[in-house]
Write an enzyme that holds these catalytic residues in place. Structure first.
Site, PDB file in Angstrom:
ATOM      1  N   ASN A 163       3.463   3.554  26.505  1.00 34.71           N
ATOM      2  CA  ASN A 163       4.654   3.586  25.639  1.00 34.71           C
ATOM      3  C   ASN A 163       4.774   2.337  24.762  1.00 34.71           C
ATOM      4  O   ASN A 163       5.019   2.442  23.564  1.00 34.71           O
ATOM      5  CB  ASN A 163       5.916   3.760  26.492  1.00 34.71           C
ATOM      6  N   THR A 212      18.640  12.104 -23.017  1.00 31.09           N
ATOM      7  CA  THR A 212      19.523  12.387 -21.879  1.00 31.09           C
ATOM      8  C   THR A 212      19.594  13.908 -21.843  1.00 31.09           C
ATOM      9  O   THR A 212      19.532  14.557 -22.905  1.00 31.09           O
ATOM     10  CB  THR A 212      20.942  11.793 -22.059  1.00 31.09           C
ATOM     11  N   HIS A 213      19.655  14.478 -20.678  1.00 32.56           N
ATOM     12  CA  HIS A 213      19.635  15.954 -20.531  1.00 32.56           C
ATOM     13  C   HIS A 213      18.390  16.575 -21.171  1.00 32.56           C
ATOM     14  O   HIS A 213      18.412  17.729 -21.600  1.00 32.56           O
ATOM     15  CB  HIS A 213      20.891  16.598 -21.139  1.00 32.56           C
ATOM     16  N   SER A 221      -8.946  25.364 -17.572  1.00 34.10           N
ATOM     17  CA  SER A 221      -8.677  26.690 -17.021  1.00 34.10           C
ATOM     18  C   SER A 221      -9.971  27.448 -16.827  1.00 34.10           C
ATOM     19  O   SER A 221     -10.931  27.264 -17.581  1.00 34.10           O
ATOM     20  CB  SER A 221      -7.763  27.439 -17.991  1.00 34.10           C
ATOM     21  N   LYS A 225      -7.832  25.113 -22.614  1.00 29.96           N
ATOM     22  CA  LYS A 225      -6.811  24.416 -21.837  1.00 29.96           C
ATOM     23  C   LYS A 225      -7.207  23.011 -21.396  1.00 29.96           C
ATOM     24  O   LYS A 225      -8.322  22.775 -20.954  1.00 29.96           O
ATOM     25  CB  LYS A 225      -6.453  25.222 -20.570  1.00 29.96           C
ATOM     26  N   GLU A 263       0.649  16.789 -11.915  1.00 29.83           N
ATOM     27  CA  GLU A 263       1.354  17.866 -11.210  1.00 29.83           C
ATOM     28  C   GLU A 263       1.258  17.682  -9.687  1.00 29.83           C
ATOM     29  O   GLU A 263       2.235  17.858  -8.961  1.00 29.83           O
ATOM     30  CB  GLU A 263       0.760  19.228 -11.596  1.00 29.83           C
ATOM     31  N   TYR A 314      11.313   6.525  26.114  1.00 29.71           N
ATOM     32  CA  TYR A 314      10.191   7.251  25.518  1.00 29.71           C
ATOM     33  C   TYR A 314      10.244   8.732  25.872  1.00 29.71           C
ATOM     34  O   TYR A 314      10.569   9.103  27.001  1.00 29.71           O
ATOM     35  CB  TYR A 314       8.847   6.669  25.995  1.00 29.71           C
TER      36      TYR A 314
HETATM   37  N1  ARG Z   1      -0.118   9.623  22.660  1.00 28.69           N
HETATM   38  C1  ARG Z   1       1.174   9.136  23.012  1.00 28.69           C
HETATM   39  C2  ARG Z   1       2.046   8.956  21.772  1.00 28.69           C
HETATM   40  O1  ARG Z   1       1.548   8.972  20.695  1.00 28.69           O
HETATM   41  C3  ARG Z   1       1.020   7.832  23.698  1.00 28.69           C
HETATM   42  C4  ARG Z   1       2.087   7.524  24.701  1.00 28.69           C
HETATM   43  C5  ARG Z   1       1.999   8.460  25.834  1.00 28.69           C
HETATM   44  N2  ARG Z   1       2.921   8.113  26.831  1.00 28.69           N
HETATM   45  C6  ARG Z   1       3.322   8.946  27.808  1.00 28.69           C
HETATM   46  N3  ARG Z   1       4.181   8.514  28.636  1.00 28.69           N
HETATM   47  N4  ARG Z   1       2.839  10.154  27.895  1.00 28.69           N
HETATM   48  O2  ARG Z   1       3.233   8.821  21.858  1.00 28.69           O
END
Ligand code: ARG
Length: 492
Positions: free
Chosen positions: A108, A153-154, A275, A281, A288, A315
């Site tokens: 995490n 404008t517009h 085109s 073209k 775009e 997390y």
């Molecule tokens: N691949 C996970 C992510 O991108 C990494 C963390 C995973 N942690 C867990 N407790 N499963 O968030």
């Protein structure tokens, strides 16, 4: 045997489940950052006596090997790059050593750290690319302080302006876009490492040290916040959206200006397509697509906002789903900026058409009303009424046929109050209109020259800021490199 699942879980997910769960594809963007994070983490673990020097050295040389092998050597049946990398390390150096790398850490805090490192590189490169685009706009503007063109404008002819004024308007917006990206950088470049799963760790880690080794500007001060938040991602992506909005408006103008109806510019052939059926073209496909990628970037922002909305702390795996949107948006915005720069610096300006177009549509009406006010002292609203009636009469004055104007109406009413034919003529001259508008921000050439100088000065400080950021990051990674070498030499 899967090093992660073997303890708690018995059944293996089937291929479909693995595919659903895996972040391996998007994690390609994190591979190098992950190795940096691993190195900084183990150097710190050793300094804090959480692992010993020989394990640290073995892990560092294993990581070097993994870096050299590249991500393709990792076992993609693992769910993400972090665990696949650890599995490969254990394969190389054995579990008794490699199994110590993940001490005092969770994926995490690891993933949050990796994303921040990879994103800061993107943000720096983006700032540089926008800097170059603004420089290109300024370069073109510098040649067109006197190039009169219609201002709209517009999407209706409104008042005459110059191409310099118009391009410097875009440049001014883009400079603010850079400032927003830089602001997001400041809140991205903060260290979550040491937060572990969310509750930090009982090991005596030194978070300041990993902050320094990874070139972060600071340490996130609450470990639950550190792993839970993706606000830095949202902020960066909203910066991207703002920037894409600027680019889409520029793209739209380049597209309009290239039509037979406007015919004010011609885009370079390299930024055009043709085109498959209509041989004549020449289409502005690049512009775009730039316009369209704004939708991609906005969609990515809304995806991340929606993924994070109402997500309980800390997390959740949902967060993994956010990351690919970040990379998609970053790629779209960076390539669009480069395309814009290319188009602006290679397009042909049709000066004569701009001038002719500026004489259409009675764009000098405002100046005529202003002149009446200045010469006769009548209120602006009354002058507006008089000139509006002239416009309605359909005989819209355009140079050089002054006689076609129903100026009689104006003359009749106002010559006695001091309005001469010369005053009227001057009011109807687009170039004279422009040179009168010399207040700060106006299109008068001497004023656009001042604006250009101010923009170039700001560009100079942007370039300085980019150099400062890169220097700091480079110094940190050089130091980390030396610290790793030092550990390896000590063990050799
Ligand atoms: N691949 C996970 C992510 O991108 C990494 C963390 C995973 N942690 C867990 N407790 N499963 O968030």
């Amino acid at each position: 045997m899967n090093i992660l699942r073997r303890g708690r879980l018995s059944a293996e997910p089937d291929e479909d489940i693995k595919l659903f769960t895996s972040s391996m594809e998007a994690d390609r963007r994190l591979f190098e950052a992950d190795i940096e994070v691993d190195r900084a983490h183990v150097v710190m673990l050793r300094e804090q006596d959480i692992i010993n020097s020989s394990d640290c050295a073995a892990i560092l040389s294993g990581l070097e090997k993994i870096k050299a092998e590249g991500i393709s050597a990792l076992d993609t049946s693992y769910e993400d790059v972090h665990i696949a990398l650890e599995a490969r390390l254990i394969e190389i150096v054995g579990e008794d050593t490699g199994g110590r790398m993940h001490s005092a850490r969770s994926r995490n805090d690891e993933v949050a750290t990796c994303i921040r490192l990879a994103l800061r590189t993107e943000l720096t490169a983006l700032m540089e690319e926008v800097h170059d685009l603004v420089a290109a706009l300024s370069g073109t503007a510098s040649k067109h302080h006197e190039t009169v063109m219609p201002g709209y404008t517009h999407t209706q002819h409104a008042q005459p302006t110059t191409l310099a004024h118009h391009f410097l308007a875009h440049a001014s917006a883009l400079l603010r876009d850079i400032e927003r990206v830089n602001g997001a950088y400041g809140r991205t470049n903060l260290n979550p490492l040491g937060a572990a799963a969310f509750a930090s760790t009982g090991f005596p880690v030194d978070r300041k040290r990993t902050t320094e080794l990874l070139g972060f500007d600071g340490t996130l001060g609450n470990s639950m916040d550190a792993v839970s938040t993706r606000d830095f991602m949202i902020e960066s992506m909203s910066g991207f959206s703002n920037l894409m909005t600027s680019l889409s408006r520029m793209a739209e103008e380049l597209i309009l200006w290239s039509t037979s109806e406007f015919d004010l510019i011609e885009l370079d052939d390299s930024y055009s397509s043709t085109s498959s059926i209509m041989p004549q073209k020449k289409n502005p496909d690049i512009a775009e697509l730039m316009r369209a990628k704004t939708g991609t970037v906005n969609g990515a922002l809304v995806s991340v906002l929606t993924i994070c909305k109402a997500l309980p702390y800390s997390y959740n795996r949902d967060l993994q789903e956010a990351t690919p949107h970040l990379w998609r948006a970053a790629d779209a915005v960076r390539s669009s900026v480069r395309m814009a720069r290319g188009m602006v610096s290679t397009m042909k300006v049709k000066k004569e058409n701009m001038k002719l177009s500026s004489e259409k549509g009675f764009m000098t009406a405002t100046e005529l009303a202003d002149t009446i006010v200045r010469k006769t002292g009548i209120p602006f609203r009354t002058a507006h009424h008089i000139v509006g009636a002239v416009a309605r009469s359909g005989k819209t004055p355009s140079l050089p046929d002054l006689d076609a104007i129903s100026l009689d109406l104006i003359h009749e009413k106002l010559s006695a109050r001091g309005l001469s034919e010369k005053d009227i003529k001057e009011a109807l001259d687009p170039a004279a209109n422009i040179s009168k508008r010399a207040v700060t921000g106006g299109p008068a050439p001497k004023e656009t020259k001042r604006q250009l100088a101010a923009i170039r000065k700001k560009l100079g400080s942007v370039a300085g800021e980019i150099r400062r950021i890169r220097k700091k990051v480079k110094a940190a990674s050089g130091k980390l490199e030396r610290d790793c070498k030092h550990v390896l030499q000590e063990q050799a």
